[in-house]
Write an enzyme that holds these catalytic residues in place. Sequence first.
Site, PDB file in Angstrom:
ATOM      1  N   ASP A 250      37.560  33.104  33.000  1.00  0.00           N
ATOM      2  CA  ASP A 250      38.329  32.163  33.120  1.00  0.00           C
ATOM      3  C   ASP A 250      37.811  30.805  33.828  1.00  0.00           C
ATOM      4  O   ASP A 250      36.674  31.039  34.344  1.00  0.00           O
ATOM      5  CB  ASP A 250      39.653  32.543  34.027  1.00  0.00           C
ATOM      6  CG  ASP A 250      39.505  33.684  35.090  1.00  0.00           C
ATOM      7  OD1 ASP A 250      38.138  33.436  35.508  1.00  0.00           O
ATOM      8  OD2 ASP A 250      40.095  34.338  35.462  1.00  0.00           O
TER       9      ASP A 250
ATOM     10  N   ASN B 185      48.551  40.572  42.816  1.00  0.00           N
ATOM     11  CA  ASN B 185      49.671  40.787  41.806  1.00  0.00           C
ATOM     12  C   ASN B 185      49.402  41.534  40.626  1.00  0.00           C
ATOM     13  O   ASN B 185      50.166  41.464  39.558  1.00  0.00           O
ATOM     14  CB  ASN B 185      50.297  39.124  41.626  1.00  0.00           C
ATOM     15  CG  ASN B 185      49.484  38.453  40.651  1.00  0.00           C
ATOM     16  OD1 ASN B 185      48.210  38.833  40.369  1.00  0.00           O
ATOM     17  ND2 ASN B 185      49.856  37.056  40.344  1.00  0.00           N
TER      18      ASN B 185
ATOM     19  N   HIS C  89      47.044  40.752  38.245  1.00  0.00           N
ATOM     20  CA  HIS C  89      46.403  39.865  37.142  1.00  0.00           C
ATOM     21  C   HIS C  89      44.863  40.523  36.856  1.00  0.00           C
ATOM     22  O   HIS C  89      44.509  40.798  37.810  1.00  0.00           O
ATOM     23  CB  HIS C  89      46.453  38.374  37.431  1.00  0.00           C
ATOM     24  CG  HIS C  89      45.540  37.738  38.581  1.00  0.00           C
ATOM     25  ND1 HIS C  89      45.994  36.463  39.201  1.00  0.00           N
ATOM     26  CD2 HIS C  89      44.237  38.178  38.788  1.00  0.00           C
ATOM     27  CE1 HIS C  89      44.892  36.375  40.065  1.00  0.00           C
ATOM     28  NE2 HIS C  89      43.863  37.454  39.897  1.00  0.00           N
TER      29      HIS C  89
ATOM     30  N   GLU D  53      48.442  36.550  34.358  1.00  0.00           N
ATOM     31  CA  GLU D  53      49.470  36.743  35.283  1.00  0.00           C
ATOM     32  C   GLU D  53      50.657  37.588  34.976  1.00  0.00           C
ATOM     33  O   GLU D  53      50.763  37.628  33.647  1.00  0.00           O
ATOM     34  CB  GLU D  53      50.028  35.270  35.856  1.00  0.00           C
ATOM     35  CG  GLU D  53      48.973  34.239  36.283  1.00  0.00           C
ATOM     36  CD  GLU D  53      48.771  34.552  37.889  1.00  0.00           C
ATOM     37  OE1 GLU D  53      48.370  35.943  38.147  1.00  0.00           O
ATOM     38  OE2 GLU D  53      48.377  33.800  38.618  1.00  0.00           O
TER      39      GLU D  53
END
Length: 246
Positions: A67, A141, A143, A148
């Site tokens: 990414d 979280n 990801h 996400e």
Amino acid sequence: MQYQVFSREEQVGQAAATLFAAQLLRKPTTVFGFATGSTPIPMYRQLVRWYEEGVLDFSYAHSFNLDEYCGLPADHPQSYHYFMRENLFGGINMPAAHIHVPNGNPKQQDDAGWAAEGEAYDMAIAEAGGIDIQLLSIGANGHIGFNEPDEVFIRDTHRIKLTQATIDSNVRFFDSEDEMPKTALTMGIGSIMRAREIVMVITGPNKADIVHQMMHSEINPKIPATILHAHPNVRVLLDEAAASKL
Ligand code: F6R
């Protein structure tokens, strides 16, 4: 999903570096999938050391990063292009033409432009023969890459809006929240799942809850890392702190 627990963070890095080095020794033309963030740094240091000692030769290998933030130039110190140069590519002999990091700063920054970037990236991975070994870590979280928590899994490389949880956890690298990009270009879940082998490194007590959730939840896009239960060849390397709730 197999997992192994090590007492210290450095051992996780050493073990991951060993798996990546073994893959390169077996197949000099390996296509690597690399990640950024703080967790992989010890592994990258070890790979650089082995290159310097003449153990590893990256001249026939290729790599694709997961990414990149949208809107940051490649020479921005918080861009993932810069991170990879500083932590790995600047210290090994992989040819520049073999290194791929998503282009977070294309000329055309509208929906069509981002879609074209994503498509070209997945195409380049396929043309290189697919990823042999993919490195992942996990966000607090859940990801993976910058996929996400969501209602659905998104398959291909795409532009994503970062959640506030991700912004809160990564803002420490920027002077202020205003300076931090709020979107990123990330390999999709399908791009990641097509890798032939996945090595996930997770360290630190702040990951203990999400590690427990990942291991014990059904596949569910609200915890993107749960998709890894569907992959036949995933190895999770943890330190004791990250494994403390298992
Ligand atoms: C980075 C990436 C992210 C990180 C995750 C954990 O390329 O894809 O999924 O792996 O945010 O980051 P650290 O290691 O900083 O806790």
